[in-house]
Design an enzyme around this catalytic site. Structure first.
Site, PDB file in Angstrom:
ATOM      1  CG  ASP A 248      -4.119   6.102   0.600  1.00  0.00           C
ATOM      2  OD1 ASP A 248      -4.882   5.262   1.097  1.00  0.00           O
ATOM      3  OD2 ASP A 248      -4.062   7.299   0.976  1.00  0.00           O
TER       4      ASP A 248
ATOM      5  CG  HIS B 281      -7.958   0.017   6.018  1.00  0.00           C
ATOM      6  ND1 HIS B 281      -8.021  -0.213   4.655  1.00  0.00           N
ATOM      7  CD2 HIS B 281      -7.442   1.256   6.161  1.00  0.00           C
ATOM      8  CE1 HIS B 281      -7.561   0.843   4.009  1.00  0.00           C
ATOM      9  NE2 HIS B 281      -7.201   1.749   4.902  1.00  0.00           N
ATOM     10  CG  ASP B 282     -10.415   3.201   4.821  1.00  0.00           C
ATOM     11  OD1 ASP B 282      -9.768   3.391   5.870  1.00  0.00           O
ATOM     12  OD2 ASP B 282      -9.936   3.384   3.683  1.00  0.00           O
TER      13      ASP B 282
ATOM     14  CG  ASP C  38      -2.086   0.792   1.238  1.00  0.00           C
ATOM     15  OD1 ASP C  38      -2.086   1.816   0.545  1.00  0.00           O
ATOM     16  OD2 ASP C  38      -3.051   0.412   1.925  1.00  0.00           O
TER      17      ASP C  38
ATOM     18  CD  GLU D 244      -8.749   4.668  -0.942  1.00  0.00           C
ATOM     19  OE1 GLU D 244      -9.566   4.508  -0.030  1.00  0.00           O
ATOM     20  OE2 GLU D 244      -7.715   5.341  -0.801  1.00  0.00           O
TER      21      GLU D 244
END
Ligand code: GLC
Length: 558
Positions: A200, A330-331, A98, A254
């Protein structure tokens, strides 16, 4: 290696802080991950998406990087990283890093230099603007984590931009030297042997130089004016040529605020940008009934709304581009709590049903750690149990600035907070769920006594063993990877049904999204022939579906 190997892969996301703690400090770490490689091989995944492990002061759990070429102290050392990479490869598992390059930490040396003075050589690596009239922020853009996206710097008399927390200043991609340094850093990781990158918020890197106000939507939604900026495709092509080209890597970007048409530009095969992207349409809460406070008070999506979105993306990227398939990360809150039913009677069934609906679609599936166990939202009761910067900021904003009652705001957090996904992995029924011998950095979901890896590995009917089978089926059946997607029963309120077709093979997928017994409409009963490839009840439905039933028929068209 086959060029498009990532189309056949299943990705597993690790949030290192909450995965496995090897040294008892209550924080997961790299040796912890290395020690669980057998587990991941048993599950059968191909790639680990590793949330950030770089040096970071942790204002946003590693999404605020202060040194791209070093490891966060709590997570271990570069030797630990190398050992993890080697062990993963020895288990046939690839590592996708990431990487956060829309912004850095304010403790990154580029930023500490940049804020030294207006003529510092690093000044232009970030986005600095003079105050507006009366000393106000340069425009109304809001941070995704509440409040203005601009912070005033006393020392130099200007504002800097941060689309996220104050400690996450946005990089200025207009600066060519800065871009080249980022590419060099990524080549360094690539040459170390990592197998890909998850970028990201990558579609936020190009800002409109006019810094337009955009509509006033409140609650961070101004990002629609900051997303997909004028030079975005130029930057991605440049990065592709500098870092990715000629290497068989997996890449996923993302991308908040995109539709399928934009996704084709980001992920089209001859566009030389990315393999695929994550969009947010299905994880933003109901768009038909938007809340006053964005995702926080938006009601959950019903099946028709969720299905319309997923189908539009299946169809939209049928010939060009590639889908990433996910319901959690994770969000996001835990998917069984959000889209299924996490009460004792239905948790297991609905977790398997959700796994089926996603894993049988066309695209690359992403599993978030613990999803394969059917882990649920902990629904913390008190604000001091939360750790996430976004949750703490919205709590402050809604209670203090907007004057909402505490219970109302806590009710939002219990369903939507990112911390719902961040409680430690539940390995066994022992102390701290086998996650750590120390005090975990965030509370453990008390349901670990029932829901844990040790127990599920032994139980052939567990969610874990069901996910193993879903993964294995994808590896064994090209129709799951490549087959054409066609929707059945487009108006049904409870059943999500579709077919996948490749050559002479056809799959018929039926998923009941309700806790009721529902009749299978006559019009499709004739299709329910052949072998049951997978299902979450012993007897598969032919005339009706049981609560949260999922079944996949496979037939030959010959
Ligand atoms: C992405 C990450 C999220 C992070 C944000 C800022 O959305 O997934 O965890 O807070 O970017 O880096």
């Amino acid at each position: 290696m086959e060029k498009n190997w990532w189309k056949h892969a299943v990705v597993y996301q690790i949030y290192p802080r909450s995965f496995a703690d090897s040294d008892g400090d209550g924080i997961g770490d790299l040796p912890g991950i290395t020690s669980k490689m057998d587990y991941l091989e048993e599950l059968g995944i191909d790639v680990i998406w590793l949330s950030p492990v770089y040096r970071s002061p942790n204002a946003d759990n590693g999404y605020d990087i202060s040194d791209y070429r070093d490891i966060m102290e709590e997570f271990g050392t570069m030797e630990d990283f190398d050992r993890m990479l080697e062990t993963a490869h020895a288990h046939g598992i690839k590592i996708m890093m990431d990487i956060v390059i829309n912004h850095t930490s304010d403790e990154h040396p580029w930023f500490t230099e940049s804020r030294q003075g207006r003529d510092n050589p690093f000044r232009d690596y970030y986005i600095w603007k003079d105050p507006g009239e009366n000393g106000t922020a340069p425009n109304r853009w809001e941070s995704s984590f509440s409040g203005s996206a601009w912070t005033y710097d006393e020392g130099t008399g200007q504002y800097y931009l941060h689309l996220f927390a104050e400690k996450q200043p946005d990089l200025n991609w207009e600066n060519e030297e800065m871009r080249q340094k980022l590419y060099e850093m990524m080549r360094w990781w690539r040459d170390k042997g990592v197998d890909g990158f998850r970028f990201d918020v990558i579609n936020l890197i190009s800002k409109d130089p006019a810094y337009p106000e955009g509509e006033e939507l409140g609650n961070g939604l101004t990002s629609h004016t900051c997303a997909n900026g004028p030079r975005i495709h130029e930057y991605l092509k440049e990065m592709n040529a500098a870092v990715l080209e000629g290497h068989s890597l997996i890449t996923v970007g993302e991308c908040p605020m995109v539709d399928e048409e934009m996704a084709k530009l980001y992920s089209g095969e001859d566009r030389n940008e990315l393999n695929m992207i994550f969009h947010f349409e299905h994880v933003s809460g109901s768009l038909k009934h938007p809340g006053k406070y964005g995702k926080w008070d938006a009601p959950a999506m019903d099946l028709p709304e969720l299905r319309d979105i997923l189908v539009r993306w299946q169809k939209g990227l049928a010939d060009e581009g590639w889908n990433s398939l996910y319901l959690s990360n994770h969000d996001q809150p835990r998917c069984v709590s959000r889209f299924g039913d996490d009460s004792a009677g239905y948790r297991d069934l609905s977790a398997k049903m959700l796994g089926t609906v996603m894993h049988m679609m066309r695209g690359t599936p992403y599993i978030y750690q613990g999803e394969e166990l059917g882990m649920t939202n902990p629904r913390f009761e008190k604000i001091d149990q939360y750790r996430d910067v976004e949750s703490l900021n919205i709590h402050h904003k809604l209670t203090v600035e907007e004057g909402l009652p505490e219970e109302q705001v806590m009710a939002y957090l219990k369903e939507v907070s990112r911390d719902n996904a961040r409680t430690p992995m539940q390995w066994d029924s022992g102390d701290n769920a086998g996650f750590s011998t120390g005090t975990p950095w965030i509370g453990i979901n008390p349901d670990y006594v029932e829901i844990n890896a040790e127990k599920e590995r032994k139980d052939p009917d567990s969610v874990f063993n069901y996910y193993r089978k879903l993964i294995r089926l994808r590896h064994e059946n090209d129709v799951i990877v490549e087959g054409r997607f066609d929707l059945l029963l487009p108006e049904d309120k409870n059943i999500f049904a579709y077919t996948r077709t490749l050559g002479e093979e056809k799959l018929v997928v039926l998923c009941n999204f309700s806790s009721k017994i529902v009749d299978i409409p006559e019009e499709i009963r004739g299709l329910l022939r052949g072998e049951v490839l997978i299902g979450n009840y012993k007897e598969a439905g032919k005339e009706y579906l049981k609560p949260y039933e999922a079944v996949v028929y496979k037939q030959s068209l010959r």
